[in-house]
Design a protein around this motif. Structure first.
Motif, PDB file in Angstrom:
ATOM      1  N   THR A 152      -9.727  11.164  -6.204  1.00  0.00           N
ATOM      2  CA  THR A 152     -10.880  11.964  -5.800  1.00  0.00           C
ATOM      3  C   THR A 152     -11.136  13.039  -6.843  1.00  0.00           C
ATOM      4  O   THR A 152     -10.351  13.230  -7.755  1.00  0.00           O
ATOM      5  N   LYS A 166      -4.719   6.913   5.420  1.00  0.00           N
ATOM      6  CA  LYS A 166      -4.969   5.999   4.298  1.00  0.00           C
ATOM      7  C   LYS A 166      -3.891   4.915   4.255  1.00  0.00           C
ATOM      8  O   LYS A 166      -2.835   5.049   4.870  1.00  0.00           O
ATOM      9  N   ASP A 171     -10.168   8.361   9.811  1.00  0.00           N
ATOM     10  CA  ASP A 171     -10.327   7.943   8.409  1.00  0.00           C
ATOM     11  C   ASP A 171      -9.291   8.597   7.493  1.00  0.00           C
ATOM     12  O   ASP A 171      -9.038   8.116   6.392  1.00  0.00           O
ATOM     13  N   SER A 172      -8.719   9.715   7.936  1.00  0.00           N
ATOM     14  CA  SER A 172      -7.729  10.426   7.108  1.00  0.00           C
ATOM     15  C   SER A 172      -6.432   9.628   6.959  1.00  0.00           C
ATOM     16  O   SER A 172      -5.628   9.923   6.077  1.00  0.00           O
ATOM     17  N   ARG A 196      -9.587   1.937   3.118  1.00  0.00           N
ATOM     18  CA  ARG A 196      -8.534   2.953   3.259  1.00  0.00           C
ATOM     19  C   ARG A 196      -7.498   2.907   2.142  1.00  0.00           C
ATOM     20  O   ARG A 196      -6.599   3.743   2.105  1.00  0.00           O
ATOM     21  N   GLU A 213       2.685  16.133   1.498  1.00  0.00           N
ATOM     22  CA  GLU A 213       1.938  15.002   2.067  1.00  0.00           C
ATOM     23  C   GLU A 213       2.934  14.056   2.746  1.00  0.00           C
ATOM     24  O   GLU A 213       4.002  13.778   2.202  1.00  0.00           O
ATOM     25  N   GLU A 246      -0.833  10.072  13.034  1.00  0.00           N
ATOM     26  CA  GLU A 246      -1.758  10.524  11.992  1.00  0.00           C
ATOM     27  C   GLU A 246      -1.098  11.045  10.715  1.00  0.00           C
ATOM     28  O   GLU A 246      -1.298  12.190  10.324  1.00  0.00           O
ATOM     29  N   ASN A 286      -5.473   3.605  -0.967  1.00  0.00           N
ATOM     30  CA  ASN A 286      -5.464   4.886  -1.670  1.00  0.00           C
ATOM     31  C   ASN A 286      -4.428   4.973  -2.784  1.00  0.00           C
ATOM     32  O   ASN A 286      -4.590   5.731  -3.735  1.00  0.00           O
ATOM     33  N   GLY A 342      -0.664  11.105   6.502  1.00  0.00           N
ATOM     34  CA  GLY A 342      -1.651  11.000   5.432  1.00  0.00           C
ATOM     35  C   GLY A 342      -1.782   9.568   4.959  1.00  0.00           C
ATOM     36  O   GLY A 342      -2.843   9.130   4.537  1.00  0.00           O
TER      37      GLY A 342
END
Ligand code: COA
Ligand code: MG
Length: 292
Positions: free
Chosen positions: A3, A122, A119-120, A149, A66, A90, A151, A92
């Motif tokens: 990103t 990945k 969506d968070s 998704r 993370e 949930e 990543n 990362g």
């Protein structure tokens, strides 16, 4: 880098979900990411208990890095239940082991979508089978579609050695062509890519050397198995002082009025183009993120 806002993944530490002492250490560790492992570091008899612990581990407010969870292969008896239980916590990222084709990523993504995972959450993928390496371009292509998704790639070097029969040498000479292919695919798909583990965690000189090689090969960071490996990895995968100084010099040069509107300039006897400016800006952003 996946990103515009760079997220450091220099040091990615495996922590077995069955090892209470190691789990208790997470909040005090300076690694960029942790992979809670439900796969190879957990015996079959302990798989379910380990899965049941994940939500509690991720809920700890003291952790700063993370958090990723490696589940068992979707084709195994634990895979689907792992994926759904872990998604509810949930993290990362959810790291899929032993993938072979784009379909493996798409199926995991569909399961997450069908169960309304945010969506968070990945997907990360272990690249550790001959099939995954042969299909790596098509798998990486999924990275260009955020809906997949996908990543991050993680090199599974121990499994690659095992499944191909190559000799594991200190200089990784037989692995290197495949690792370079993996880095290339990751860049094509806009994915991060993490180098494999060094098993000999008492040999920190050898580890530091392997990190320097991994950084030179283009990896974003290194998979770790022991806390002593965090500091050398953080150092090796951060931009060096020399690289930061050079990037600043390039930025300063293009900012001079006489260079406004120029595509190519000379700096200390070298040709510097706007592509070098873009690379310099990226490196300075990375250095700033690492400092923060
Ligand atoms: N994460 C967090 N803490 C860890 C750790 C890890 N991966 N590995 C070791 N530690 C902790 C130990 O619990 C110990 O804690 P203490 O100071 O409270 O006693 C401390 O670091 C020092 O550990 P040490 O005694 O040097 O090593 P060990 O013999 O306890 O563990 C391993 C060695 C290899 C078994 C262990 O590092 C490990 O399990 N690593 C991860 C393996 C894994 O996940 N493999 C699958 C992916 S490849
Ligand atoms: Mg593996």
């Amino acid at each position: 880098m996946t990103t515009e806002t760079y997220r450091p993944r220099r040091s990615v530490l495996y922590v077995p979900a069955s090892n209470e002492k190691a789990l208790a250490k997470i909040a005090s560790l300076a690694c960029d990411a942790v992979i809670i492992d439900l796969e190879d570091a957990v015996l079959p008899a302990d798989k379910k208990a380990a899965r049941d612990k994940v939500a509690g581990i991720l809920a700890n407010p003291e952790r700063r890095c993370e958090m990723v969870v490696r589940i068992n292969p979707l084709a195994s008896e634990w895979g689907d239940d792992d994926l759904l239980a872990v998604a509810r916590a949930e993290p990362g990222g959810i790291l899929l082991p032993k993938i072979g084709t784009p379909r493996d990523i798409l199926e995991a993504g569909d399961l997450l979508d069908d169960n309304a995972a945010p969506d968070s959450v990945k997907l990360w993928a272990m690249v550790e089978t001959p099939r995954a390496l042969l299909n790596i371009g098509a798998i990486a292509e999924l990275g260009r579609d955020p809906a997949s998704r996908l990543n991050c790639f993680v090199a599974g070097t121990n499994d690659l050695v095992k499944s191909t029969g190559i000799l594991a040498t200190p200089d990784r000479r037989y692995l290197t062509p495949w690792l370079m292919q993996l880095v290339l695919a990751a860049r094509a798909g806009g994915l991060d890519v993490i180098d494999g583990v060094a098993n000999n965690f008492r040999d920190l000189d050898g580890f530091t050397r392997e990190c320097a090689e991994g950084a030179a090969m283009g990896f974003d960071g290194k998979s770790l198995i022991h806390p002593a490996q965090i500091e050398p990895a953080n150092r090796a995968f951060a931009p060096s002082a020399g690289a930061v100084a050079e990037a600043q010099a390039i930025r300063d040069a293009f900012a001079r009025p006489e260079n406004a509107g120029k595509a190519v300039i000379a700096l200390d006897g070298r040709m510097v183009e706007r592509l070098h400016l873009a690379a310099a800006e990226k490196l300075l952003a990375k250095a700033a993120a690492v400092r923060a």
